[in-house]
Every structure is written in structure tokens, then in C-alpha cells.
Design a protein around this motif. Structure first.
Motif, PDB file in Angstrom:
ATOM      1  N   ARG A 175      38.658  40.700  28.865  1.00  0.00           N
ATOM      2  CA  ARG A 175      37.403  40.270  29.282  1.00  0.00           C
ATOM      3  C   ARG A 175      37.562  38.718  29.421  1.00  0.00           C
ATOM      4  O   ARG A 175      36.853  37.886  30.018  1.00  0.00           O
ATOM      5  N   GLN A 176      38.946  38.279  28.896  1.00  0.00           N
ATOM      6  CA  GLN A 176      38.910  36.636  29.058  1.00  0.00           C
ATOM      7  C   GLN A 176      39.638  36.559  30.473  1.00  0.00           C
ATOM      8  O   GLN A 176      40.107  35.315  30.900  1.00  0.00           O
ATOM      9  N   HIS A 178      39.739  36.521  34.403  1.00  0.00           N
ATOM     10  CA  HIS A 178      38.908  36.727  35.594  1.00  0.00           C
ATOM     11  C   HIS A 178      39.668  36.644  36.863  1.00  0.00           C
ATOM     12  O   HIS A 178      39.320  37.099  37.987  1.00  0.00           O
ATOM     13  N   ASP A 182      44.465  32.953  34.800  1.00  0.00           N
ATOM     14  CA  ASP A 182      43.991  33.031  33.586  1.00  0.00           C
ATOM     15  C   ASP A 182      45.206  33.470  32.339  1.00  0.00           C
ATOM     16  O   ASP A 182      45.370  33.250  31.260  1.00  0.00           O
TER      17      ASP A 182
END
Length: 290
Positions: A175-176, A178, A182
Motif C-alpha cells: 500500500r506504500q 505507488h 518508492d
């Protein structure tokens, strides 16, 4: 010494005594008395004209002659036992010994083995796992399933399937993520092959060709993925081999980007004739992987 004169009972008594270094424990194994075992060993020593044991206050110690004789007898008795086991029940059972890289064994082969056993009930498969470092000859393997480019000296290799690598991690980390960049803020988990992360970054269009300093090196994908499952970082591993974890949403593949660094191959020594059990396993593997 001709075969009809082989002292089989005495040889069994010696072999059991040598393994246990005890007449008493050998007697228990052979279901006879300790005196009977001792008598058989003394008879064998007299017949051969050598001393096989040094009798100690607490047990036995093999002499040089005993140490020479023991492995020959152990191997011979093991071969006899294995052959009798294959003939038990009135049907001949074949043995097949296969070594496989652990990721393939756990992620692909084991979930399908019931099908092979159902189709070939008279083949007894012995499976060992490794981290892609294997010596087919030294380990006495019929086949080795390994990952690579398919070129090994003295080895015949049959390609099974590709297993491209992609980013895998637990949902909390996914979920971190994107965009590929990242990943530079995450702890990266990698195998001993140093070029995998740089190659994936290149495929993702990132300007870096080197993995960030936060990285942990593993000697197997299984260990690496266990670390990823515990939230210890982001792994670069083959999604095909972790399909069950993906289906259960234990891990996720946040990016569709994949790189191919090799394939899984079924390999055997070129000098090793293919037995009927080996042929059956090869045909089954090709059918299942096709």
C-alpha cells in the motif's frame, strides 16, 4: 571364497555389531542372544584369520580389517533390502531420486505430486531440496531440477518453464508503493545474484543501476520470501512459485514489471541411462509444465 560358502549369518552378526559397537545391541536387532552373536563373530574371525574387533571393557572397537569390511557389508545388505522392498506385494517398485531447488520444489512441484503418484503408483520418489547448488553425480541423483541458462558441463538439460521475477511484499508495504521509485525507501531482499535488482530497476525505467544500501542477501528464495512474509522487506522473486500466497493475499505483486533471468530445467548426467521411472517422471513434468 565362492558364494555357496559365504558365512551369511556370521556376516550379519559382524555388520550389526560393528554398527552398534556392541554385541548386546546387535543381538537385540537380530533377535538372538548376545552369546550367539559373539560366537558368530569369533567364527568369522577364525575363518578369515583376522581380528575384526578389539574387545574393550565397555564395548567394541573396530580393527583396521573390521573398518575395511564394514562399509562393503552395509552397502550390500542395504541393496538387498531395497530390492526386496521393491518386490514386496508381488509388484516391482522402481525408485526415483530427484533433487530440486527449494523454491521450485515447494512452490510448484509439491502441490502437483499427488497427480504423479496417482498415475505412477509403483514409482517411489525420493525428493531432496537445495539452493540451486547440486552435484548430480556425488549425490547419486537420477534427476536434478535447477534454475539457470541450461548449460552445465556433462549434463543433459530439458527446459521446463520460465519463472520471471517481480516485486513481492506483504499488503502493508504494498500500500506504500505507488510507483517503482518508492522502492528506494524500502529494505530490499535479494538472492546471491547481484544483478537482479539493478536489472529490475532498469526495466522499470529508473536511472539507478545499483540496489540501495538497505538490502539483505539470502542464499534461497524460500528464506527470502519468509522474511518478506514477516514484513522484513520487499523481495524480488518469481510470482509463479508463490501463487498460493498471492491467492490468499498474504503477499502482493504491486507492479506488473517482470524480468526473466533464467528458466527451470530438468537435468541428468549425459552418462546416466534413462530408466523407465525417469522417463515417466520427465514426461509427466513436461505435460504439467506445458
Amino acid at each position: 571364497m565362492i558364494r555357496p560358502q559365504l558365512p551369511l549369518n556370521a556376516l550379519r552378526a559382524f555388520e550389526a555389531s560393528a554398527r552398534h559397537l556392541s554385541f548386546t545391541r546387535a543381538a537385540v536387532e537380530l533377535c538372538v542372544t548376545q552369546a550367539a552373536v559373539s560366537h558368530q563373530v569369533k567364527s568369522l574371525e577364525a575363518q578369515l584369520g583376522v581380528i575384526l574387533f578389539k574387545r574393550l571393557p565397555r564395548g567394541l572397537m573396530l580393527t583396521g580389517e573390521g573398518e575395511t569390511l564394514l562399509p562393503v557389508l552395509t552397502t550390500s545388505f542395504d541393496h538387498i533390502a531395497q530390492m526386496l522392498e521393491r518386490l514386496a506385494g508381488g509388484q516391482y517398485r522402481e525408485m526415483l531420486t530427484v533433487g530440486a531447488v527449494g523454491t521450485f520444489a515447494v512452490g510448484w512441484l509439491l502441490p502437483r505430486l499427488a497427480d504423479f503418484q496417482a498415475k505412477h503408483p509403483l514409482i517411489d520418489l525420493r525428493l531432496s531440496t537445495n539452493n540451486n547448488r547440486v552435484d548430480v553425480a556425488a549425490e547419486g541423483l537420477d534427476y536434478a531440477i535447477r534454475f539457470g541458462a541450461g548449460a552445465w558441463h556433462g549434463i543433459e538439460a530439458t527446459r521446463l518453464l520460465e519463472a520471471p521475477l517481480s516485486v513481492l511484499c506483504v499488503p502493508e508495504i504494498a500500500r506504500q508503493l505507488h510507483m517503482p521509485g518508492d522502492l528506494l525507501q524500502q529494505r530490499l531482499l535479494r538472492s546471491y545474484r547481484t544483478d537482479e535488482w539493478p536489472e529490475w530497476f532498469h526495466a522499470a525505467g529508473l536511472a539507478t543501476h545499483a540496489a540501495p544500501p538497505q538490502s539483505i542477501v539470502f542464499d534461497s528464495s524460500l528464506a527470502m520470501m519468509e522474511a518478506a512474509l514477516q514484513g522484513g522487506g520487499v523481495a524480488l522473486a518469481p510470482p509463479l512459485m508463490f501463487a498460493r500466497q498471492l491467492a490468499a493475499d498474504l503477499i502482493r505483486q504491486p507492479f506488473a514489471i517482470e524480468i526473466t533471468t533464467g528458466s527451470y530445467w530438468l537435468t541428468r548426467l549425459q552418462s546416466r541411462p534413462e530408466t523407465s521411472a525417469m522417463a515417466a517422471f520427465r514426461h509427466w513434468l513436461l505435460e504439467m509444465s506445458g
